[in-house]
Each structure stands twice: as C-alpha cells, then as structure tokens.
Scaffold this active site. Structure first.
Site: not given
Ligand code: GRF
Length: 191
Positions: A93, A109, A111
């Site tokens: 979100r 965050n 990514h």
């Molecule tokens: C990860 O790839 C992160 O970079 C992205 O969402 C995914 C979450 O994976 N924002 P997890 O739930 O921590 O295994």
C-alpha cells in the site's frame, strides 16, 4: 545506548520480516521488532510473527472509511509502543500523510529492483521481460509515491539465465542482507 524499536509492515510471505527479527535476535541489529502490521488478514507473515513472538496487528483497509482513518489508528499503536522506525517489507500500500508526517524520515522500504527502474508489484518479472541482465535490490526512504523516496542502499547481481524462480530466490537472499545493513545505518544515523 537504548535499543531501537522497529515495526515491520508486511502483507505477504514475510521472509524479510524473518530476516530482520533473526538479525535482532543474534545481535546483527541492535533493535527489537515490537510490532508486525499486516494489511492482509491470513497472510503467511502472521504465522511467522507468531512463531517469533512478535505482536501482530492484521487489518483490512476496506473496513475503514479512509487511509487517514486506519493510519491514525496505526500511528497511535506505533506511538504507544515507542516505535522509532517503520520497515516496509512487502506492504502493498501507499503510505499516506498521517504516517509520513508522524514518522518523517523514519519509514523505509525494500524493493526488488534497481530503482528508479521497475517500480511496482511485478518488478522482477518486468525486468526479465525487458531483457535486463543486471538485477538488484534497493532500500529507500518512503514518500507519498509508489516506490519513491531517497535511496539508502543498493545491491546488484548479474543474471543471464531464464529461470525466474531461481532469480527471485537470489534476489530475496540479497534483500535479507541489504535490509540488515540499511537498518543499522538508520539506527546509527549513518546515511
Ligand atoms: C520483497 O521482494 C520486497 O522487496 C517487496 O516485497 C517482497 C516481500 O517478500 N517489497 P517477503 O514477504 O519479505 O518474503
């Protein structure tokens, strides 16, 4: 020095949540995860939180009249627990003004791309489809835009295969290490 308090926001599997908690437990991060916030009741991350003894709060945004309404509730929960930093880890979100104002420069965050390329929910597949050969991971401060905000850390790998599952696993492993590095920068104010 007082140990920092972290909240992790996640909606999915929670492998990054687990990596952060384990690093807090074994001393690689001088902090504690005091709350796991999940906007998808039933998500696997909630089972992990239970296993690791982290208090969790799962909510369905549709039950609230606005983003401001649920973020006001979340802000109160976070402040009551003395949370210093919010780590988004698969929280799907946009973060709104209520949390951004109260936790200015304290929300980060992770990514799975080399931002600013490949924002959004399908970053790895999008990069593969584009023919990318150098993949990576980014941590960044959060602003009001999708996967926007000043970059803190990046890590890259060269991958020329075609197995997206293998690539995804490689990227996840990098994420788990990079988030530990970034959280240490945050709590030591070295960025
Ligand atoms: C990860 O790839 C992160 O970079 C992205 O969402 C995914 C979450 O994976 N924002 P997890 O739930 O921590 O295994």
């Amino acid at each position: 020095m007082k140990r920092a308090k972290l909240a992790v926001f996640a909606s999915g599997s929670g492998s990054n949540y687990q990596a952060i908690v384990e690093a807090c437990h074994d001393g690689r991060i001088e902090a504690d995860v005091v709350l796991l916030v999940c906007d998808k009741p039933g998500a696997k991350v909630l089972e992990r939180a239970e296993r690791y003894g982290t208090e969790s709060f799962a909510f369905n945004p549709k039950d609230y009249e606005s983003r401001d309404a649920y973020e006001t509730l979340l802000a109160k929960m976070l402040e009551d627990r003395g949370v210093d930093y919010i780590c988004l880890a698969g929280y799907m979100r946009i973060v709104g003004r209520v949390l951004l104002e109260r936790f200015e420069q304290r929300i980060v965050n992770i990514h799975p791309s080399l931002l600013p390329s490949f924002k959004g929910a399908h970053a790895i597949q999008d990069a593969v489809d584009y023919g990318v050969k150098i993949f990576g991971v980014t941590t960044h401060f959060v602003d009001e835009t999708l996967d926007g905000g000043r970059i803190i850390d990046q890590a890259a790998i060269v991958y020329e295969g075609s197995d997206v599952e293998e690539l995804t696993n490689l990227i996840h492993n990098i994420e788990h290490k990079l988030y530990v590095k970034t959280i240490n920068k945050l709590i030591n104010k070295k960025f």
